[in-house]
Enzyme design. Structure first.
Site, PDB file in Angstrom:
ATOM      1  N   HIS A 168      30.433  46.311  44.388  1.00  0.00           N
ATOM      2  CA  HIS A 168      31.151  46.662  45.263  1.00  0.00           C
ATOM      3  C   HIS A 168      31.360  48.248  44.964  1.00  0.00           C
ATOM      4  O   HIS A 168      30.516  48.772  44.674  1.00  0.00           O
ATOM      5  CB  HIS A 168      32.842  47.397  43.334  1.00  0.00           C
ATOM      6  CG  HIS A 168      33.189  45.485  43.281  1.00  0.00           C
ATOM      7  ND1 HIS A 168      33.530  45.616  42.435  1.00  0.00           N
ATOM      8  CD2 HIS A 168      34.040  45.155  44.256  1.00  0.00           C
ATOM      9  CE1 HIS A 168      34.502  44.338  42.005  1.00  0.00           C
ATOM     10  NE2 HIS A 168      34.482  44.113  43.664  1.00  0.00           N
ATOM     11  N   CYS A 269      35.195  47.920  35.216  1.00  0.00           N
ATOM     12  CA  CYS A 269      36.075  46.784  35.953  1.00  0.00           C
ATOM     13  C   CYS A 269      36.936  46.150  34.973  1.00  0.00           C
ATOM     14  O   CYS A 269      37.569  45.498  34.532  1.00  0.00           O
ATOM     15  CB  CYS A 269      34.661  45.564  35.749  1.00  0.00           C
ATOM     16  SG  CYS A 269      33.389  46.007  37.097  1.00  0.00           S
TER      17      CYS A 269
HETATM   18  N1  GLY Z   1      31.834  38.587  38.235  1.00  0.00           N
HETATM   19  C1  GLY Z   1      33.078  40.143  39.058  1.00  0.00           C
HETATM   20  C2  GLY Z   1      33.182  39.332  40.677  1.00  0.00           C
HETATM   21  O1  GLY Z   1      31.940  39.172  41.200  1.00  0.00           O
HETATM   22  O2  GLY Z   1      33.967  39.836  41.107  1.00  0.00           O
END
Ligand code: GLY
Length: 280
Positions: A168, A269
């Site tokens: 991200h 997150c």
């Molecule tokens: N484990 C977080 C993702 O890959 O979205």
């Protein structure tokens, strides 16, 4: 908006299921997750938000069929009174949105759904600076997802940033203050920052840390505490923590996150942050 940047009253989190250890998505399959350790670190994270900072924390229960669900950030983008529910890029994660939708409706937010089947968006790709949005175009987020975000939050400029080497956009950057971007040192992180600077009318200060993963932190502006930064623990990233310690106006809260990081979970997150001013 600037004086309210980082002001938060509520956080939505989701408990860690046992299935996370074997089934959560990850870029490096080689590292075994210690379930007990992940739960302890997650509990300490929640405690920092709730007990240390006084936020009202809404805890959604774990769901074994949704191994990545603790990473609630990816399921919604919240700005002011509006929450855009996302359409996560990984199909296995789309079922996470339902429980978050209910929690955000219960908080009386104006909830907008992303129904376009051509759109994908993970909240981890969305950096809100208080002045504008940057949206990472990654394996999880596409142009249509960014367009829907721009349609939803019309008061703000939205610029897209290519993200190639990491999961991200916020895998290597975040905000550490109203005008302060924390950025990792890797070539990819520095290139993305340059793109953001070129696309923006604003001049941000930057804080460069040696470790990309340590550049994902959580900035909060809490009335009784002032500037607060949750950042990765010194035993995890000692050199980056030395950089945070130069922020003399901030209350620094180190948080360990080594277990969830094995499945690409960063600090941002694990919560959705909301400001619901009280009516008093
Ligand atoms: N484990 C977080 C993702 O890959 O979205």
């Amino acid at each position: 908006m600037s004086e309210l940047f980082g002001r938060v009253s509520h956080a939505v989190v989701r408990e860690v299921p046992q299935s996370l250890c074997r089934a959560a998505l990850r870029s490096d399959p080689g590292q075994a997750v210690d379930y007990g350790g992940s739960v302890r670190q997650h509990r300490d994270y929640i405690s920092a938000l709730q007990d240390t900072l006084g936020l009202t924390v809404i805890r959604l229960p774990a769901e074994e069929s949704l191994p990545d669900a603790p990473f609630v950030e990816d399921t919604a983008v919240i700005c002011g009174e509006t929450a855009l529910l996302t359409r996560p890029g990984a199909p296995s994660r789309r079922g996470e949105v339902e429980a978050v939708k209910k929690a955000l409706q219960d908080l009386q937010l104006n909830v907008v759904e992303m129904t376009d089947e051509n759109a994908t968006l993970d909240g981890g790709d969305v950096l809100f600076t208080g002045k504008e949005f940057f949206v990472g175009l990654s394996k999880r987020t596409n142009q249509r997802g960014a367009e829907i975000l721009a349609d939803t939050f019309k008061d703000y400029a939205v610029s897209t940033v290519p993200v190639c080497d990491t999961l991200h956009l916020k895998s290597f950057c975040s905000m550490a203050g109203p005008n302060l971007i924390v950025i990792g040192s890797s070539e990819g992180a520095q290139k993305a920052l340059k793109t953001m600077q070129q696309m923006s009318d604003h001049r941000y200060d930057k804080l460069t840390v040696p470790d990309d993963a340590a550049a994902n932190c959580i900035y909060l502006n809490i009335p009784s505490k002032g500037h607060v930064l949750l950042h990765r623990a010194p035993e995890e990233f000692p050199e980056s923590v030395k950089v945070f310690e130069k922020l003399k106006d901030h209350m620094l809260i180190p948080v360990a996150n080594s277990e969830l990081a094995k499945v690409d979970g960063a600090l941002t997150c694990c919560s959705l942050l909301i400001n619901k001013p009280s009516n008093e």
